[in-house]
Design an enzyme around this catalytic site. Structure first.
Site, PDB file in Angstrom:
ATOM      1  N   ARG A   1      14.368  13.722  -1.070  1.00  0.00           N
ATOM      2  CA  ARG A   1      14.382  13.848  -2.217  1.00  0.00           C
ATOM      3  C   ARG A   1      12.605  13.000  -2.194  1.00  0.00           C
ATOM      4  NH1 ARG A   1      15.446  11.794  -8.582  1.00  0.00           N
ATOM      5  NH2 ARG A   1      13.983  11.301  -9.313  1.00  0.00           N
TER       6      ARG A   1
ATOM      7  N   ASN B   1       7.043  10.040  -5.519  1.00  0.00           N
ATOM      8  CA  ASN B   1       5.811  10.747  -5.777  1.00  0.00           C
ATOM      9  C   ASN B   1       5.144  11.572  -5.650  1.00  0.00           C
ATOM     10  OD1 ASN B   1       3.312  10.138  -7.077  1.00  0.00           O
ATOM     11  ND2 ASN B   1       3.645   7.787  -7.122  1.00  0.00           N
TER      12      ASN B   1
ATOM     13  N   GLY C   1      12.467   8.645   2.909  1.00  0.00           N
ATOM     14  CA  GLY C   1      11.744   7.959   3.169  1.00  0.00           C
ATOM     15  C   GLY C   1      10.670   8.288   4.346  1.00  0.00           C
TER      16      GLY C   1
ATOM     17  N   GLY D   1       0.856  -1.068   0.284  1.00  0.00           N
ATOM     18  CA  GLY D   1       0.007  -0.093  -0.038  1.00  0.00           C
ATOM     19  C   GLY D   1       0.925   1.297   0.328  1.00  0.00           C
TER      20      GLY D   1
ATOM     21  N   GLN E   1       0.538   8.153   1.714  1.00  0.00           N
ATOM     22  CA  GLN E   1       1.002   7.990   2.803  1.00  0.00           C
ATOM     23  C   GLN E   1       1.383   8.752   4.437  1.00  0.00           C
ATOM     24  OE1 GLN E   1       1.666   4.708   3.513  1.00  0.00           O
ATOM     25  NE2 GLN E   1       4.017   4.542   2.678  1.00  0.00           N
TER      26      GLN E   1
ATOM     27  N   GLY F   1       7.591   6.878   5.244  1.00  0.00           N
ATOM     28  CA  GLY F   1       6.286   5.988   5.161  1.00  0.00           C
ATOM     29  C   GLY F   1       5.844   5.676   6.561  1.00  0.00           C
ATOM     30  N   GLU F   2       6.381   5.962   7.831  1.00  0.00           N
ATOM     31  CA  GLU F   2       5.728   6.131   9.103  1.00  0.00           C
ATOM     32  C   GLU F   2       6.009   7.241   9.535  1.00  0.00           C
ATOM     33  OE1 GLU F   2       7.549   1.880  10.756  1.00  0.00           O
ATOM     34  OE2 GLU F   2       8.869   2.471   9.130  1.00  0.00           O
TER      35      GLU F   2
HETATM   36 MO1  MOS Z   1       7.119  -1.124   9.611  1.00  0.00          MO
HETATM   37  S1  MOS Z   1       5.869  -1.071  11.267  1.00  0.00           S
HETATM   38  O1  MOS Z   1       8.660  -0.827   9.712  1.00  0.00           O
HETATM   39  O2  MOS Z   1       6.383  -2.686   9.185  1.00  0.00           O
END
Ligand code: MOS
Length: 763
Positions: A648, A651, A722, A469, A658, A724-725
């Site tokens: 950078r 997208n 990065g 995702g 995210q 994502g978190e």
């Molecule tokens: Mo993430 S909790 O590092 O999959």
């Protein structure tokens, strides 16, 4: 080869969007096997003790039942594995169906196999398992727990510290000292935990939605005592993961053994309720924070002590003091993490370890300090901003924390905030505006990829990275399209299959940085091959040009001083068929045998605060508006605004999604989520989506993301940090800080629910 200019503006809709919304995307649960047997798990009704007896009679009598697995017939068939944090693969060292011991509530104690799901389920409910029960220790406040300093539990762990925090605290003119806690929480991905296994001779196929197909392949081979090359794991799409599919859990080996015994494919779909104990979760944490500051707001002393619950068997910890001790300048820092062994299943990654539970207390305490100083919380952070982390003095590769605060504050309308707590109203509602910092380490891992370019100008990218995702298909396709000067539609991407060139676990927000860099490298290798052939060819208009000056653009190879050649012509000079390149990337800080380890499914994540020569984090600022009803204490969150700088942005579309998703989850974990446990039995009580509280659309009115441009040439070639978190980490504290501003009530124990405000007299 020159790195393309900063591309924060790049944006593309998900290349897999249509497949997903039309149902064409095949998830791990959609394994296409013929006539599988169905498995249903039986999980333990006690949290500690042993199985005294199993009466299989009534279960075996159900028509269609084929077999019943338990410790009695599986026993030694599955070898013990080493904990992933100790260089092994398993997320729990409790051997699947290995003995009559019961180590936690909801442990798999038997598996019923039948011709239909319904028969397996019915028989599972008829299986009579009796237990010899012992008193379990549920958590922090239970008798019989064992507290171990993290340093003692893990060789890897360090407690960051510098100077003399105790003396500096004693001498500081302004002091904050408080305890905070975060609850047990579960990911609850919408795709249930499923596994399908099929043997073809001695070859094992595994369909399981996963964040780590090479980890499962190698770990499972070890558990089953077979060669890893006999195992193939397939997971092209993942219906939510968030860390819950990051490690090898018990069910996979059990289903492989079941398929072998029956000589027939076996499909398991665990129930939502079972998912709470057969997969991992975020365990509760407790914290003591002490901050000493000058009257100017400068930190003089910071102390962060953290406690985390884990299982008896395994020393799982997130130990987020690596980040919390490095967010602000401070000459005297003390930290210590301890783990608490209880009779629980082993916890695991949950978006966003390790920072999420450790920044809530720190960023709440910073807000408490701002209140004590009567200082604006943004200005307090500005006073303590730093270009070097305070523990070893290493420079951040880049840090745009205050740019994030300034842009988010402007968009949020921070200026209209009256700093006096409880001073802002909207009819019958108290209004609160709060903010907090967020940070997440830039982790990178060794990665490999294969890229193939056909004379027709079609590109195929193959790498065993994971689409969870996160938009991995899209950013990888964009990378190849940009590097080879072709439209996005010409690129196809294959992911999530252990037969592909290995890529790291989709964890620690490392996929985009690790994988896009290696895909770019493979594309560059293809460019080199094509350009070199053209330069050498007498009949090419590019012959004799300077190699470095040639560009690939819109399917044409071009020289700046005139001369160009269509890509298909240039490709045919190299090969009649396709041009192929395989690339490996060993990022800064990873070990020399990183690629070899990657093939073995072992993770070599480097970065964050762990590098010896520099420190790399993405930063952001999150703002929350909270409304609290003056009479009912109902809490509403009409608005969240975050600004983030993560190097950078590959997208902007998927990055925004995210970060927005992270903030929404942050509101959820601050205001709603808690897995509750019956302290007497050490068993979870709200194990479904009706009682595990999460927000619905009406609870999240508006969530805005600002992408702050940032260029970082040190983190990696493409400059990707990065994210994502990142969006998820700061929200908890921003919510708590907004709540205090609305009401004058400081809630230090998440989640912040209405009942915690009923006794409050401040509003
Ligand atoms: Mo993430 S909790 O590092 O999959």
């Amino acid at each position: 080869m020159a790195i393309p200019a900063q591309a924060t503006g790049a944006a593309a809709a998900r290349v897999d969007g249509r497949l997903k919304v039309t149902g064409a995307a095949r998830y791990g649960s959609d394994a296409n096997v013929v006539d599988p047997a169905h498995a249903f798990l039986v999980t333990s009704a006690i949290a500690r003790g042993r199985i005294a007896s199993i009466d299989e009679g009534p279960a075996r009598a159900v028509p269609g039942v084929l077999d019943i697995l338990s410790y009695r017939n599986v026993g030694q068939a599955i070898a013990p594995g080493k904990f992933f944090a100790a260089g092994g693969y398993v997320g729990s060292t409790i051997v699947p169906l290995g003995s009559p011991r019961v180590a936690h509530g909801g442990q798999i104690v038997a598996v019923v196999l039948a011709d239909s799901f319904e028969a397996a389920r019915e028989a599972a409910h008829r299986l009579k398992v009796s237990y010899a029960q012992e008193q379990p220790s549920a958590g922090f406040d239970s008798d019989g727990i064992e507290i171990v300093p993290a340093k003692q539990a893990s060789k890897e762990h360090e407690d960051p510290g510098v100077g003399d925090a105790a003396s500096a605290f004693a001498a500081a003119p302004v002091k904050i000292e408080a305890h905070y806690s975060t609850p047990t929480q579960h990911h609850n991905p919408i795709e249930l935990f499923t596994t399908t296994c099929a043997w073809d001779g001695d070859k094992l196929m595994v369909w399981e939605s996963s964040q780590n197909v090479h980890g499962i392949k190698n770990g499972l081979a070890q558990q089953l005592g077979i060669d890893p090359e006999q195992v193939r794991v397939i997971s092209p799409y993942v219906g939510g993961a968030f860390g819950s599919r990051g490690s090898l859990t018990q069910r996979t080996a059990i289903i492989a053994v079941a398929a072998k015994r029956l000589n027939r494919p076996v499909k398991l779909v665990a129930t939502r309720d079972q998912g709470f104990t057969i997969a991992t979760y975020r365990a509760e944490t407790r914290h003591r924070i002490k901050i000493g500051a000058g009257t100017d707001g400068r930190l003089q002393s910071l102390s962060h002590e953290g406690f985390e619950v884990t299982s008896r068997a395994d020393p799982y910890m997130v130990s987020g003091t690596d980040a919390s001790t490095r967010l602000y300048a401070c000459p005297n820092v003390f930290s210590k993490v301890s783990i608490v062994h209880a009779d629980r299943s082993t916890p695991g990654f949950m978006r966003s370890p390790p920072e999420l539970p450790y920044l809530f207390p720190l960023e709440s305490a910073i807000d408490e300090l701002a209140v004590a100083l009567r200082m604006d919380p943004i200005e307090l952070r500005r006073v303590n901003d730093t270009k070097n982390e305070p523990i070893n003095g290493l420079p951040y590769t880049s840090r745009s924390l205050m740019q994030c605060f300034d842009q988010a504050a402007e968009a949020f309308g921070w200026r209209r905030r009256n700093p006096e707590p409880g001073s802002m109203r909207d009819g019958d509602w108290a209004v609160g505006l709060g903010c907090a910092s967020t940070m997440y380490p830039t982790a990178m891992a060794p990665a490999t990829a294969r890229v193939t370019l056909t004379p027709q100008g079609s590109v195929k990218v193959q790498t065993a990275a994971h689409e969870i995702g996160n938009g991995a298909y899209t950013v990888i396709a964009m990378t190849a399209a940009e590097r080879l000067g072709l439209p996005l539609e010409k690129v196809s991407v294959e992911l999530g299959d252990s037969d592909l060139p290995p890529a790291p676990v989709a964890g620690g927000s490392n996929t985009t940085a690790s994988v896009c860099n290696v895909v770019a490298k493979a594309c560059d290798e293809i460019r080199h091959k094509i350009i070199r052939a053209a330069l050498r060819a007498n009949d090419s208009p590019l012959a004799g040009k300077a190699e470095a000056s040639l560009t690939f653009s819109e399917g044409v190879v071009k020289s700046p001083d005139g001369g160009s050649e269509p890509l298909p012509t240039a490709i045919r000079r190299v090969s009649n068929g396709a041009v192929e390149a395989y690339a490996e990337n060993l990022p800064h800080g990873t070990s020399a045998d990183g690629i070899e380890k990657l093939y073995k499914g072992m993770q070599d994540l480097a970065g964050g605060a762990k590098l010896k020569d520099r420190i790399q984090f993405a930063f952001g600022a999150e703002f929350v508006e909270l409304h609290v009803h003056l009479r009912t204490r109902e809490i509403r969150c009409p608005r969240v605004v975050g600004a983030f700088a993560a190097g950078r942005i590959m997208n902007a579309v998927t990055a925004r999604s995210q970060l927005m998703g992270g903030m929404i989850w942050g509101v959820s974990s601050a205001l709603h989520e808690e897995t509750e446990m019956d302290e007497r039995t050490a068993r979870f009580t709200n194990t479904d989506l009706a009682e595990y509280m999460i927000p619905v659309h009406a609870d999240i009115v508006s969530a805005d993301v600002i992408l702050v441009p940032e260029e970082d040439r040190l983190v990696n070639e493409l400059g990707i940090k990065g994210l994502g978190e990142l969006g998820n980490v700061g929200t908890n504290a921003a919510v708590a800080n907004a709540l205090f501003h609305a009401t004058g009530v400081r809630v230090r124990d998440l989640p912040i629910r209405l009942e915690k405000l009923l006794a409050a007299s401040a509003i």
